[in-house]
Design a protein around this motif. Structure first.
Motif, mmCIF file in Angstrom:
data_model
loop_
_atom_site.group_PDB
_atom_site.id
_atom_site.type_symbol
_atom_site.label_atom_id
_atom_site.label_comp_id
_atom_site.label_asym_id
_atom_site.label_seq_id
_atom_site.Cartn_x
_atom_site.Cartn_y
_atom_site.Cartn_z
ATOM 1 N N LEU A 25 0.906 -1.286 0.018
ATOM 2 C CA LEU A 25 0.035 0.073 -0.062
ATOM 3 C C LEU A 25 0.789 1.489 -0.040
ATOM 4 N N SER A 146 2.951 -9.917 -3.605
ATOM 5 C CA SER A 146 2.407 -8.782 -3.949
ATOM 6 C C SER A 146 3.592 -7.896 -4.688
ATOM 7 N N ARG A 155 -1.346 -2.846 -10.703
ATOM 8 C CA ARG A 155 -1.929 -1.825 -9.474
ATOM 9 C C ARG A 155 -2.268 -2.498 -8.327
ATOM 10 N N VAL A 156 -2.168 -1.522 -7.166
ATOM 11 C CA VAL A 156 -1.946 -2.300 -6.042
ATOM 12 C C VAL A 156 -3.286 -3.055 -5.763
ATOM 13 N N LYS A 157 -4.468 -2.765 -6.262
ATOM 14 C CA LYS A 157 -5.547 -3.615 -5.970
ATOM 15 C C LYS A 157 -5.404 -4.991 -6.817
ATOM 16 N N GLU A 158 -4.892 -5.090 -7.891
ATOM 17 C CA GLU A 158 -4.429 -6.209 -8.912
ATOM 18 C C GLU A 158 -3.481 -7.110 -7.930
ATOM 19 N N LEU A 160 -2.706 -6.852 -4.702
ATOM 20 C CA LEU A 160 -3.577 -7.565 -3.455
ATOM 21 C C LEU A 160 -4.479 -8.734 -3.574
ATOM 22 N N ILE A 161 -5.075 -8.713 -4.832
ATOM 23 C CA ILE A 161 -6.016 -9.819 -5.416
ATOM 24 C C ILE A 161 -5.262 -10.873 -5.436
#
Length: 238
Positions: A25, A146, A155-158, A160-161
């Motif tokens: 993050l 990650s 991206r960060v969201k991807e 983390l997923i």
């Protein structure tokens, strides 16, 4: 399986992997040299986990005979997956990230099985050394997974997923191991050696690709050594 055991296994396996990924993050505070360091750190974690968490336990559980078949299958499987991923995307950075996280997910299967089997067979108190070791070890592994996606430009969201997928895999494996103790124990030596070979293959392939290109300078020896030492120390001390 009662509710407390369910949430305990979930926290030890998937929860720790998820916690380890949270530092991404703050990835925008990292410089390029720091990215290279963390990428090499991830390689060190994988090599250490291969030997101490996978290959050595496979040898202890099944002897020398348990290693060759599982390792040969692991090497062949990763070369096949690398070819398949290359056909799906031509972006070399995406190929590396997908392969890295894919192998981390494979590595989490025997880890999850080991936790589930140990808790079911011995109870929480007797299995505490293993569960603590897996929990602590999963923190740098979650970060490495990650980070590989962030470095590849996702991206960060991807990121983390993607790491979350490996966490879910480990939790499901723990539930499976807890439910089918005898069958899991019989299959663990093969799964351990298979996953160990997979992880070693990915690190070796990554290093070879970089040395064959102009990216050899991006390999951080200190990052690799620290990752190797941290993961190895956690395995040996806990």
């Amino acid at each position: 399986m009662n509710l407390s055991t369910f949430f305990g296994l979930l926290f030890i396996t998937g929860g720790s992997t998820t916690l380890g990924s949270l530092p991404v993050l703050f990835h925008h505070y990292f410089k390029e040299s720091q990215w290279n360091w963390w990428e090499s750190f991830g390689g060190g974690v994988m090599v250490s986990a291969s030997f101490f968490s996978l290959l050595y336990p496979a040898y202890e559980m099944g002897g020398v005979k348990a290693l060759p078949i599982g390792m040969l299958c692991g090497f062949a499987f990763i070369f096949f997956m690398a070819y398949l991923i290359k056909r799906l995307t031509q972006n070399i950075h995406h190929q590396r990230a997908f392969l890295f996280v894919f192998v981390m997910g494979l590595h989490n299967i025997p880890e999850g099985l080991a936790v589930g089997v140990d808790v079911a067979a011995l109870g929480w108190r007797e299995s505490l050394p293993l569960t603590v070791a897996i929990f602590v070890q999963n923190l740098p592994e979650g970060l490495a997974s990650s980070m590989s996606f962030i470095i590849a430009g996702f991206r960060v969201k991807e990121a983390l997923i993607a790491n979350g997928v490996t966490a879910v895999i480990e939790s499901l494996s723990a539930f499976l191991g807890h439910s089918f103790v005898s069958g899991s124990v019989l299959g663990l030596p093969f799964l351990l050696s298979f996953s160990g070979a997979c992880m070693l293959s990915v690190v070796a392939r990554e290093a070879w690709v970089k040395y064959q290109s102009a990216e050899a300078a991006s390999i951080s020896v200190s990052g690799f050594v620290v990752g190797l030492f941290v993961c190895g120390a956690l395995d040996l001390l806990l």
